[in-house]
Scaffold this active site. Structure first.
Site, PDB file in Angstrom:
ATOM      1  CG  HIS A 261      50.174  -9.683   9.457  1.00 56.90           C
ATOM      2  ND1 HIS A 261      50.299  -8.894   8.537  1.00 56.90           N
ATOM      3  CD2 HIS A 261      49.632 -10.774   9.308  1.00 56.90           C
ATOM      4  CE1 HIS A 261      49.894  -9.710   7.394  1.00 56.90           C
ATOM      5  NE2 HIS A 261      49.655 -10.844   7.813  1.00 56.90           N
ATOM      6  CG  ASP A 315      48.772 -18.645  11.775  1.00 54.40           C
ATOM      7  OD1 ASP A 315      47.916 -18.890  11.005  1.00 54.40           O
ATOM      8  OD2 ASP A 315      49.954 -18.031  11.260  1.00 54.40           O
TER       9      ASP A 315
END
Ligand code: ACO
Length: 395
Positions: A261, A315
């Site tokens: 991320h 996710d």
């Protein structure tokens, strides 16, 4: 004005000031309007959280009742939108269908009064109410069936699952789905939100704002990653195969979907909550062997890439939860959009409150004062003359 150095992907460059959400990527903290995500996941519903994000504070009971009531009665789609959807190819991706439908709302609700709070509220209600109906309707239509009408007696999340599966969901499934929406509702200036803000800054209508954000969310480096996670787990196939698969990815320098991320350098707090939800679902509805593969993959990625700050993102576990809820893989990203519309609308409203059109600068890397070479004299990079017919047929 100071000239900043160029940062690819605008990493670390502030693009706005916002009081909507906050991420501390080093400590794994996410707050919506100052409230930690774990508290909201535990105590708030998606619609209450949406109200908080958009209007800046938690609603009173009366305010929430009124908001929910308005949304409940705006869930239906105009038959022309349903007719338009019938013309979409069944093989088309549901995100493309959703983007087209969101944009089409602008045709039907074309009055634009961005300075009028009643207009803002109506647009918020319409988009929150109708986007789940669009996603469920496309799912049924592409199978050749009529869409299921929304049911006014069901809550937001239960109604979506009902429209999708044509049966009332188990209360635990509906509750868990609502928490998923809550977790995905907002996340500072990510790619789709930035896209929404840029579009909003031109003072276009909110349907164009949401349509542009949906298009941005669709990419595999953003919202599309949750689909790819399931495909990856399928490809891995067994717990024993995790390590060889991972080593091959590392050797080829390919990204492991659902990990990494831009902001979080520890495990995404939403991934932690989603993992707990997945376990609750498995307890009630049976364990999924992909979950065992996922846990092993997380363990090995942490061991091999943890030093780079690569941990599961939102996710990674969301796809497992959605699969268990019976949601088809290619609807994972549209489900993400159902949730994120709350954040996009919050940023749309905030953008309008102190608007200045986005118009960044660039560092030009091209040449200057180049000659105009007549068509017949042009050559390809390899020194071959350009065939004039080809130039003419591909202007
Ligand atoms: N697998 C393996 N290595 C990774 C991964 C990954 N998933 N993510 C980052 N890295 C490595 C990179 O190879 C790079 O290593 P290097 O410094 O040795 O070259 C380093 O970590 C930094 O990676 P970048 O790609 O520069 O990080 P960036 O901040 O640009 O990208 C992103 C973030 C796009 C999320 C990236 O981690 C990624 O592609 N992840 C996989 C896709 C994914 O899961 N996306 C969903 C994100 S969450 C969301 O959008 C809702």
């Amino acid at each position: 004005m100071t000239v900043c150095e160029y940062r690819p992907g605008l990493e670390g460059v502030p693009a706005t000031q916002s009081s909507i959400s906050y991420v501390d990527g080093q400590n794994g903290i996410l707050e919506y309007r100052g409230i930690r995500i774990d508290k909201l996941a535990k105590h708030s519903t998606f619609l209450e959280t949406s109200y908080l994000l958009i209007w800046g504070q938690l609603p009173t009971q009366d305010e929430l009742d009124e908001f929910e009531h308005e949304i409940r009665y705006h869930r239906r789609l105009k038959y022309r939108i349903r007719d338009m959807m019938k013309c979409f190819p069944e093989s088309g991706h549901p995100m493309d269908a959703l983007q087209a439908c969101a944009a089409a709302l602008g045709l039907f609700y074309s009055r634009r009064a961005l300075e009028d709070p009643a207009y803002i509220r109506a647009a918020v209600v319409r988009l929150l109410a109708k986007i789940p109906t669009m996603v469920a309707a496309f799912q049924l239509m592409r199978k050749g069936n009529d869409p299921v009408q929304p049911r006014d007696d069901l809550d937001y999340s239960a109604n979506f699952l009902y429209m999708l599966n044509e049966r009332e969901p188990d209360p635990l499934a509906a509750m868990i789905f609502d928490v998923c929406l809550n977790l995905h509702a907002e996340h500072t200036i990510n790619a789709s939100t930035f896209s929404a803000m840029v579009t909003a800054s031109t003072l276009t209508d909110p349907y164009a704002v949401v349509a542009s954000a949906v298009g941005t969310l669709a990419g595999p480096l953003h919202g599309g990653a949750n689909e790819e996670v399931i495909m990856m787990l399928e490809e891995i196939g067994s717990v024993e195969n995790v390590e060889p698969y991972l080593d091959k990815c590392l050797e080829n320098k390919s990204k492991i979907m659902g990990f990494g991320h831009r902001v979080y350098k520890v495990k995404d707090p939403r991934a932690t909550i989603l993992q707990e939800l997945a376990e609750k679902l498995f307890e009630k509805f049976g364990r999924d062997h992909y979950y065992d593969i996922a846990v092993e993959l997380e363990r090995l990625v942490e061991a091999k890439l943890g030093h780079k700050g690569i941990y599961p993102n939102v996710d990674f576990y969301s796809g497992l939860v959605y699969s268990k809820l019976g949601i088809p893989t290619d609807l994972f990203t549209p489900v993400f959009a159902i949730a994120r519309v709350a954040g996009w609308l919050a940023h749309w409203k905030e953008q309008l409150e102190a608007n200045r059109i986005f118009r960044p600068t660039q560092i030009y890397t091209g040449i200057h004062n180049a000659p105009y070479i007549p068509r017949g004299e042009r050559q390809t990079a390899e020194g071959e003359p350009v065939v004039p017919e080809l130039v003419a047929s591909n202007p």
